[in-house]
Design a protein around this motif. Structure first.
Motif, PDB file in Angstrom:
ATOM      1  N   LEU A 370      -0.883  16.567  -0.441  1.00 40.65           N
ATOM      2  CA  LEU A 370      -1.543  15.466  -1.466  1.00 40.65           C
ATOM      3  C   LEU A 370      -2.868  15.596  -0.998  1.00 40.65           C
ATOM      4  O   LEU A 370      -3.803  15.679  -2.081  1.00 40.65           O
ATOM      5  CB  LEU A 370      -0.841  14.384  -1.231  1.00 40.65           C
ATOM      6  N   ARG A 374      -5.731  16.757  -3.719  1.00 40.04           N
ATOM      7  CA  ARG A 374      -6.716  15.787  -4.430  1.00 40.04           C
ATOM      8  C   ARG A 374      -8.097  16.072  -3.865  1.00 40.04           C
ATOM      9  O   ARG A 374      -8.715  16.082  -4.881  1.00 40.04           O
ATOM     10  CB  ARG A 374      -6.458  14.246  -3.932  1.00 40.04           C
ATOM     11  N   THR A1297      -8.911   6.440  -3.561  1.00 37.19           N
ATOM     12  CA  THR A1297      -7.747   6.034  -4.134  1.00 37.19           C
ATOM     13  C   THR A1297      -6.595   6.929  -3.934  1.00 37.19           C
ATOM     14  O   THR A1297      -5.384   6.885  -3.531  1.00 37.19           O
ATOM     15  CB  THR A1297      -7.680   5.572  -5.644  1.00 37.19           C
ATOM     16  N   ASP A1298      -6.821   8.258  -3.891  1.00 43.82           N
ATOM     17  CA  ASP A1298      -5.818   9.293  -3.870  1.00 43.82           C
ATOM     18  C   ASP A1298      -5.552   9.542  -2.415  1.00 43.82           C
ATOM     19  O   ASP A1298      -4.146   9.573  -2.277  1.00 43.82           O
ATOM     20  CB  ASP A1298      -6.580  10.862  -4.316  1.00 43.82           C
ATOM     21  N   TYR A1299      -6.517   9.307  -1.385  1.00 47.55           N
ATOM     22  CA  TYR A1299      -5.910   9.277  -0.165  1.00 47.55           C
ATOM     23  C   TYR A1299      -5.177   8.196   0.193  1.00 47.55           C
ATOM     24  O   TYR A1299      -4.102   8.391   0.930  1.00 47.55           O
ATOM     25  CB  TYR A1299      -7.287   9.188   0.798  1.00 47.55           C
ATOM     26  N   GLY A1301      -3.108   6.653  -2.084  1.00 44.13           N
ATOM     27  CA  GLY A1301      -1.577   7.182  -2.591  1.00 44.13           C
ATOM     28  C   GLY A1301      -1.048   7.926  -1.658  1.00 44.13           C
ATOM     29  O   GLY A1301       0.021   7.833  -1.492  1.00 44.13           O
ATOM     30  N   ALA A1302      -1.661   9.107  -1.045  1.00 45.03           N
ATOM     31  CA  ALA A1302      -1.070   9.991  -0.156  1.00 45.03           C
ATOM     32  C   ALA A1302      -0.464   9.162   0.898  1.00 45.03           C
ATOM     33  O   ALA A1302       0.853   9.693   1.622  1.00 45.03           O
ATOM     34  CB  ALA A1302      -2.031  11.044   0.200  1.00 45.03           C
ATOM     35  N   THR A1335       0.114   7.685  -7.216  1.00 44.32           N
ATOM     36  CA  THR A1335      -1.311   8.217  -6.768  1.00 44.32           C
ATOM     37  C   THR A1335      -2.148   8.440  -7.858  1.00 44.32           C
ATOM     38  O   THR A1335      -3.239   8.629  -8.017  1.00 44.32           O
ATOM     39  CB  THR A1335      -1.014   9.744  -5.939  1.00 44.32           C
ATOM     40  N   ASN A1336      -1.483   9.039  -9.030  1.00 42.95           N
ATOM     41  CA  ASN A1336      -2.351   9.224 -10.370  1.00 42.95           C
ATOM     42  C   ASN A1336      -2.744   8.074 -10.757  1.00 42.95           C
ATOM     43  O   ASN A1336      -3.847   8.032 -11.710  1.00 42.95           O
ATOM     44  CB  ASN A1336      -1.504   9.889 -11.343  1.00 42.95           C
TER      45      ASN A1336
END
Length: 1625
Positions: A370, A374, A1297-1299, A1301-1302, A1335-1336
């Motif tokens: 992930l 990302r 934010t993606d991290y 989410g991961a 995550t999205n």
């Protein structure tokens, strides 16, 4: 587990583990220990250096180094290090998992891997520090480390091979990889030594920072920082965090790096474009696509590579979910697996696939995948955006260069309208930029879709294809909707352009509309257009909501189809692992399909844009070879200048000075000859504006050097065209224009260059740049800049000269009135000046420029007699003639002919006479006599010092009125004031940051309330319902798929509820949405059914129970789809009703505001509310609102589901939530600032383009193209910097934010593996699927919040205008009480009248008393500011009458409804105002009169013949502002308008200022005859117009000074009136 045993390095099962009987190296444990040595070595050496050496120094290292100084192989090293870290993690995982299978602990299996991981991390930190301090000698440590590590790993690999451990074992593969990586890193290190020569060499290489960073202006560091910082945008942190303390300003974001500047990219694109012009086919248009590919192809390929990597990694999600859910509970089974304990190594070797069966390993892999996915995705986005911005800069420069070379005929004949050019700049370039942003999707998406379908087929065989086909089949529908959207948006845009045009006209002519009581008619016409626009918007809203609905409903439909079909085909259900992997895949697949329609639409738009661009770039240019006539004349081809003439060439300054010095002597000598010289000569020229008819035919004239030439003739005989023909703006059909060949003409090109500098040497000011012509066009053209910039126009500022020019044009009084003097911004976006003021500034510009030749095109048209006189005497005769400059003057003012050295008389496009006044007197007596009569008339008004009150003073008065108000700082109903004050507040507040990070809830409330309560309620309730149903669908799926597996484990679950239900039914901790079910302790129906089926020990799956689930599932899906439809519709239509109400209220408020409001509020500001702000409210807020609510609810429902499945997840959620809160808080503030910067830098850029297009002739006459190009490049770069920073900030947010989410996915996975029993597999799958979707959506929540915040500013601005006071339209009398024919006699009594413009201001009329008998002709005169015009406005109750009264025919006008009062009087204003439409509409918008009456009025106004000759007669078209008639004709139309309204009182407010003598005399007669029986009040600027009046009122400072018949007043020798008349005679 071997927990009880002591931890021993080699394991303690066999004492021989420590033995080295055979050979040291054959002991596997010893080899592993050997592997520890390099890692320990590195840590020992580097830690002291890092902590002691750098700890003290690192902070002081110049900021510079750490961004740009990269040792060779920098990126390679970072990539290899990341790979190394990943392999170490794998090695560690393999060691741990192997260790669990053995009876005793073998530390040597994972210890070296752990140390290796730490060492690799240290190596990269150490390297970074060395790099930033530029001390390469210390890199030797790393070199030694790589060599040692390489050797020890190679020994291990060799031993493995020797004992026959090959690729079937994972450990061998990992070791082999490590050997390769260490080898590569060693090579990188050797390369650094080779290039930098820092050891073993005598002269180490010196390094210099890149050019961009040598000047400290570049703040955009993305190209210069190291790889990790590039990937995570770490370098943005200081900017984003500091934004919280004080707003980001332009200087904070600095300049663009050189590679991204518009000039660099323009040259790239232009080369690619020009290279395609081949010798054999020079006319073939080069392809723009190909040039774009050549110039910007490489970064797009790079971006696509990142994109492919990201997409492939994206599939790791579903695969890992599949693996985790499948392996749940099987963890303990592999202890019995076969042990491959080698004789020599006595440790377990694992199969390559075996590692992937461990759920924990999978969870970590999922996390890493992930993070990587990302990172790659954001990198891909960033590269495309940067390329898109570069492309836009290049295109803008290309378009601009083309604009500067457009032939004028193109512009005037309407082939290329300003609108089209503005569209090219604002729309087409952005379309292409957006296309670039999206184009990697074009080739990435098909791959993604194919991969997804293949995986689906693997999980669920044929039924998956059914689901996928649902998605694929609905994609064309999406595309259809998308095209429909584009169409309706286009029509909405057309209507809104119309509406804006109408609104602009209304606002420009608001005074007239109010005086004639027509505001409601015009208001209705705007509302009508708005109605059409709203119809388009309604369709738009419908299609938008359809698109949103499709996006939400397709996955539901696909899942339903898949599982339904699967059930019918196999009459069983998929296992949880398959089901949830499939669900996750559907989520992945929907995105590309949804986006695909958008991308295809953009591709289509881009095709259109490129076609338009191509047409534009191929359109006619000015300056073909017709001007090239050898040596005799300077060629006029403006276009053929070197395009690259910007900074690069400016460095040749010294060269230019030499040229000047060299020229100097020859110039002095030239003086005597110059006098009898000819500056310009046209021989038998015929010129056209591009259509077939000739505008000028058979022209042969000469313009003598250093003298004043006047061109005279009637309106429309081609005087202006003649000037333009000489400037080379017209197409020459025949003949030539010769410009005198003075010695400095060879330096034409040099001259051009010098314009981009301002530091010219003193003597350079003295010399004249003969290559440029100072030209003041008839239609004044101002730059959007300060008054001073408009006058100096890029020339060096010379105080004396500037002062002289300002005096000559009598601009000082006007400048004194401006709020900031000559530093006030004027122009489109600045303060609106009146025609005369604009014109004088343009003339001042022509005078100030240091050129030999000055062309003045009717500079007196908008000036009154006094000013034109002053300008003629001081400016033209004194300032220009003293300077021996050649002047060509076009004018109607024949009285100046006596000053002319040379006269050209024109008639109908050809020259009637040419010569001196004497010549004409002798040769053409008839013409001379004609002039003589006209001149006498003009001379009557001429003499010096007439009353100074003139048009100018009136203009000054309006200005003064506009700014006076600013003195009293009491809170006025004037937005400017409010906005300024708010800004000041911002400054005080910005220290306490709370204000800046607050969300404007109040405005949201205001917006929603204008939408209406019902819509808001519908939206909220349907949203909540929809999301609960979606959760229910997935939940149902989880239970359903779990039934199968549960039955397989029936032995364990004989008579008890499955474990995960136990947690729940323990009444206390029931999750909220089950609470109501489990109340009264009865299991919900479908669960009951299921627990029963478990209790019956029948193992075969029960079809009826499956069918039951299928039904529930189907119902839920249907409900979900319906709710999706309702929510999407409700949001869009909520937005629509809000937009409708807001605009309606705004329009009504503004149109009914008192006239004072328009004096103090800049027109641009009001227009902005109707254009930009209304557009945001119409089209941008609804989708943002929708997206925000959707993503927020999705995130919340996901968190709810995860917390209910694994409650332990709530523990790590707290720190994650805190982190998220801070990220969004910082981002929102920075994003808002950057967005404001982007908007505020975009406006000047667009304005610069439209300005250039409007002032083309002036710019080209002045030869200032290079300077304007330079300015355009600067503006483009500034805007691009802001945009780049904005997109980098978005990437910054998304990476973070993606991290997050991961991390959420990791915690959910680990928590569910750890706590979960075997039977809850379905729920684990559910939790993981939700964790993946979160995550999205996390970054969308923040992005939408930030967008909404910016967009709410529009609501705020509109709202601030809604507080304006309206005029009081209702009088105290009813309209029905007023007699039909009032005012029948026209008797006016003024009693003790006091008037002021605003309660805050001083009165302008003080206790005025007067009596006007019916039918009297009254003249009012007085100096400026004496209150004449205020009196005329008082008759219409336009100003605040706070004492006294005006009684007309027995009725006090203050009691009348305004509509009635104003519709019964007529007035002719000084500024003629016409509206676009027909002539009939302009004379009689209410459609009350017969044609005969209109013709009669036109006849009175001397316009009958003109209108008869127009196509359509009364229905002939009037263009915007009446531009297709001359000013004089417009004034006559205004007279006709007053005659149409047969009222018994007519007020003329200096209505004859812009009319030539002949017409004026006719008018005077008409007024006396046609209005014989009516009361006429004339406000006179020229006293002789009122000598025939019955009564004269002389005013002074708001009081009446003299009041009698003209004859009586003339007898009072010392009276004011007498003195006026004397001055006039």
């Amino acid at each position: 587990m071997a927990a009880g045993m002591p931890l021993s390095f080699c394991g303690d099962k066999f004492p021989s583990a420590y033995g080295i009987n055979a050979s040291v190296l054959n002991n596997g444990c010893f080899v592993d220990a050997l592997n520890l040595v390099p890692h320990v070595f590195l840590l020992f050496i580097t830690f002291p250096i890092l902590f002691i050496g750098w700890g003290s120094q690192s902070s002081k290292v110049q900021i510079h180094h750490n961004t740009w100084l990269h040792f060779p192989g920098h990126n390679m090293r970072w990539i290899l290090t990341f790979l190394l870290l990943f392999v170490h993690v794998c090695e560690f995982a393999e060691g741990i998992v192997s260790n669990t299978t053995m009876t005793s602990n073998h530390l040597h299996l994972f210890m070296p891997a752990f140390m290796g991981f730490i060492a690799a991390t240290t190596s990269v930190v150490y390297y970074h520090n060395i790099e930033t301090s530029n001390f390469p000698k210390l890199l030797l440590v790393l070199f030694i480390y790589w060599v040692l590590a390489f050797i020890t790993k190679s020994i291990k690999l060799w031993k493995f091979a020797e004992f026959g451990v090959w690729f079937q074992y994972l450990r061998f593969c990992i070791t082999a990889l490590l050997v390769i990586l260490y080898g590569l890193l060693m090579a990188v290190e050797i390369n650094v030594i080779r290039v930098r020569k820092y050891v073993f060499f005598t002269n180490p290489q010196k390094v210099k920072p890149p050019e961009d960073l040598q000047d400290l202006g570049v703040r955009f560091l993305q190209p210069f920082v190291n790889l990790l910082s590039k990937a995570t945008y770490w370098w943005m942190n200081p900017l984003i965090i500091s934004a919280h303390k004080r707003p980001i300003e332009l200087k904070k974001i600095g300049k663009l790096p050189i590679a991204m500047r518009a000039l660099t990219n323009y040259l790239r694109l232009k080369d690619a474009y020009e290279d395609q012009r081949t010798g054999e086919d020079p006319d073939r248009a080069p392809s723009i696509w190909r040039s774009m590919y050549r110039a910007f192809g490489r970064p797009i390929l790079l971006s696509s590579t990142f994109r492919y990597l990201a997409d492939l990694l994206g599939f790791a999600g579903p695969l890992c979910i599949y693996g985790i859910v499948r392996n749940l509970g099987d963890n303990n089974n592999n202890t019995s697996a076969n042990k491959n304990t080698d004789d020599h190594f006595r440790v377990y070797f694992m199969d390559t696939t075996e590692l992937l069966e461990n759920s924990y390993v999978l969870a970590i892999l999922l996390f890493l995948a992930l993070v990587l996915q990302r990172t790659f995705l954001q990198a891909s986005y960033y590269v495309t955006i940067e390329t898109g911005i570069n492309l836009r800069g290049a295109l803008l420069a290309m378009i601009y260069n083309k604009i500067l070379r457009l032939s004028t005929s193109n512009m005037s004949m309407g082939e290329m309208t300003l609108g089209q050019i503005n569209n090219l700049v604002a729309i087409e370039t952005n379309q292409l930029m957006w296309f670039l942003f999206l184009c990697p999707n074009l080739w990435a998406m098909p791959v993604q879709i194919v991969m997804g379908v293949i995986l689906l087929y693997n999980f669920l065989s044929w039924s998956a294809l059914v689901g996928a086909s649902v998605i694929v089949l609905l994609a064309p529908v999406q595309y259809l909707i998308a095209t429909k959207l584009a169409e309706t948006q286009k029509s909405a845009l057309e209507h809104s352009t119309d509406r804006l045009k109408q609104t602009t006209e209304i606002l420009k002519g608001i005074k007239l509309l109010k005086l004639y009581a027509w505001e409601d008619i015009f208001c209705d016409s705007v509302e009508q257009t708005r109605g059409k626009e709203l119809t388009s918007l309604r369709t738009f809203a419908f299609y938008t909501s359809m698109s949103i609905f499709m996006n939400a409903a397709i996955p539901i439909a696909a899942v339903l189809a898949t599982f339904g079909v699967h059930h019918f085909l196999t009459s069983s259900i998929p296992s949880p692992s398959q089901a949830f992997a499939a669900l996750a895949l559907f989520h992945i697949l929907v995105t590309p399909l949804f986006l695909l329609s958008t991308v295809v639409r953009f591709a289509v738009k881009a095709l259109v844009s490129v076609q338009k661009l191509g047409e534009f770039l191929q359109s006619d240019e000015i300056g073909d070879d017709s001007w090239r006539n050898g040596d005799i004349s300077v060629s006029l081809d403006v276009g053929k200048k070197h395009l690259g003439m910007t900074k690069a060439i400016n460095r040749k300054q010294p060269m230019r000075y030499q040229m000047d010095n060299y020229e100097q002597p020859s110039r002095r000598a030239m003086r005597p000859i110059e006098t009898e010289d000819v500056a310009v000569k046209v021989s038998s020229g015929s010129f056209t504006w591009g259509s077939n008819q000739l505008t000028l035919s058979d022209i042969s004239i000469r313009i003598p050097t250093g003298q004043l030439t006047m061109i005279v003739g009637q309106v429309g005989c081609g005087k202006s065209s003649l000037l333009l023909a000489m400037l080379g703006e017209m197409q020459a059909i025949d003949g030539r224009v010769f410009w005198s060949k003075l010695p400095d003409c060879e330096m034409a090109h040099e001259g051009n260059i010098s314009w981009s500098e301002t530091e010219d040497s003193e003597e350079d000011v003295g010399s004249k740049n003969r290559n440029s012509v100072a030209y003041a066009a008839q239609k004044s053209w101002l730059l959007n800049a300060t008054v001073e910039d408009n006058i100096t126009f890029g020339s060096p500022f010379n105080k004396q000269r500037y002062k002289a020019v300002i005096d000559a044009c009598s601009l000082q009084p006007d400048i004194d009135l401006l709020p900031f003097g000559d530093q006030t911004e004027i122009g489109e976006r600045g303060i609106n000046l009146s025609g005369g003021q604009r014109q004088r500034i343009c003339v001042a510009r022509a005078l100030y420029q240091n050129t030999n030749i000055v062309f003045l095109d009717d500079p007196f048209s908008a000036l009154d007699i006094h000013l034109s006189d002053h300008l003629m005497q001081e400016g033209i005769l004194k300032f220009l003639q003293d300077d021996k400059r050649t002047v060509v003057l076009v004018s109607h003012k024949l009285q100046y002919l006596i000053h002319a050295d040379w006269i050209i008389a024109m008639k109908d496009g050809s020259v009637l006479r040419e010569g001196t006044l004497k010549d004409i007197q002798t040769h053409d007596t008839e013409l001379y006599d004609h002039w003589k009569t006209l001149m006498n008339r003009q001379d009557q008004e001429l003499e010096k010092d007439i009353q100074q009150d003139s048009q100018t003073t009136l203009e000054r008065k309006t200005l003064r009125r506009a700014f006076y108000s600013r003195e009293p700082k009491n809170q006025m109903d004037d937005e400017d004031e409010e906005e300024e004050e708010e800004e000041e507040d911002d400054d005080n507040f910005s220290t306490t940051t709370s204000r800046r990070s607050k969300i404007p809830w109040k405005m949201c409330g205001c917006y929603l309330s204008s939408g209406g309560f019902f819509m808001v309620f519908l939206m909220v309730s349907s949203k909540l319902l929809k999301h609960s149903v979606i959760v229910a669908i997935d939940y149902c799926l989880a239970l359903w798929t779990s039934t199968n597996k549960t039955k397989a484990n029936l032995q364990t679950a004989a008579n008890q509820t499955p474990a995960f239900l136990q947690n729940w039914t323990a009444a206390n901790q029931t999750p909220a949405f089950l609470q109501n079910w489990t109340a009264a302790n009865q299991t919900p129906a479908f669960l009951q059914n299921w627990t029963d089926s478990i209790n019956s020990t029948d193992v075969s799956p029960q079809p009826e129970q499956n069918v039951y689930y299928l039904h529930v599932f189907f119902v839920l899906c249907a409900a979900g789809i319906t709710l999706c439809l309702i929510t999407s519709l409700s949001v869009e239509f909520l937005g629509l009703s809000a937009a409708t109400n807001l605009h309606h209220n705004l329009l009504n408020k503004i149109i009914h505001a008192p006239i004072r409001f328009f004096d103090v509020t800049p027109l641009g500001q009001i227009l902005n509310r109707f254009s930009a702000d209304t557009n945001i409210i119409d089209q941008h807020i609804p989708p943002t609102l929708e997206s925000l609510t959707r993503s927020t609810l999705l995130c919340l429902s996901a968190i709810g589901v995860m917390a209910s499945i694994t409650p332990i997840f709530l523990v790590p959620l707290v720190p994650l939530a805190v982190a998220f809160y801070f990220i969004q808080k910082y981002f929102r503030v920075a994003s808002k600032d950057l967005q404001d910067l982007d908007d505020s830098t975009q406006l000047p850029l667009l304005c610069h383009f439209s300005e250039t297009a409007e002032g083309l002739t002036t710019i080209r006459a002045f030869r200032h193209e290079a300077r304007f190009k330079q300015r355009m490049l600067e503006l483009t770069d500034t805007n691009n910097t802001a945009y780049l920073f904005l997109s980098a900030a978005n990437r910054w947010l998304e990476v973070r934010t993606d991290y997050l989410g991961a991390v959420i996915v990791l915690t959910v996975a680990v928590a569910s593996i750890w706590t979960c029993q075997n039977d809850a597999k379905g729920l684990v799958g559910l939790g993981l699927t939700y964790a993946l979707t979160i995550t999205n959506y996390l970054n969308w929540v923040v992005r939408n919040l930030a967008d909404l915040e910016v967009q709410m500013a529009a609501v705020k601005k509109v709202n601030s205008f809604l507080g304006t006071e309206s005029e009081n339209y209702e009088g105290s009398m009813d309209a029905s009480q007023v007699p039909e024919n009032w005012p029948h006699d026209g008797e006016i009594k003024i009693h003790d009248l006091c008037v002021r413009y605003d309660p805050m201001l001083k009165p302008v009329l003080k206790h005025v008393n007067a009596y006007i008998k019916p039918g009297q002709k009254v003249g009012i005169c007085g100096r400026t500011g004496s209150g004449k015009s205020s009196l005329s406005l008082a008759f219409f109750n336009m100003v605040d009458i706070f004492e006294g009264r005006i009684v007309i025919d027995g009725i006090d006008i203050c009691k009348l409804p305004l509509q009635t009062l104003r519709s019964r009087l007529s007035i002719i204003l000084q500024d003629p105002v016409l509206f676009s439409g027909s002539i009939r509409f302009n004379l009689d918008p209410e459609r009350m009169c017969t044609d005969d009456r209109l013709w009669e009025a036109l006849e009175i106004a001397q316009l009958k013949n003109l209108v008869k000759s127009l196509p359509g007669g009364l229905d002939a078209v009037v263009t915007e502002g009446g531009e297709n008639f001359s000013v004089g004709q417009r004034q006559l139309f205004c007279l006709a308008r007053a005659f149409v309204r047969k009222s018994s009182i007519l007020i003329m407010d200096e209505a004859t200022a812009s009319i030539d003598m002949a017409t004026e005399n006719i008018l005077q007669k008409v007024v006396m005859t046609a209005f014989a029986d009516r009361t006429v009040v004339t406000i006179a600027h020229r006293v002789h117009t009122i000598l025939t009046a019955d009564l004269v009122i002389v005013m002074k400072r708001g009081n009446i000074l003299e009041y009698d018949t003209p004859d009586t007043l003339l007898e009072q020798e010392d009276g004011m009136f007498a003195s006026f008349v004397k001055a006039d005679m």
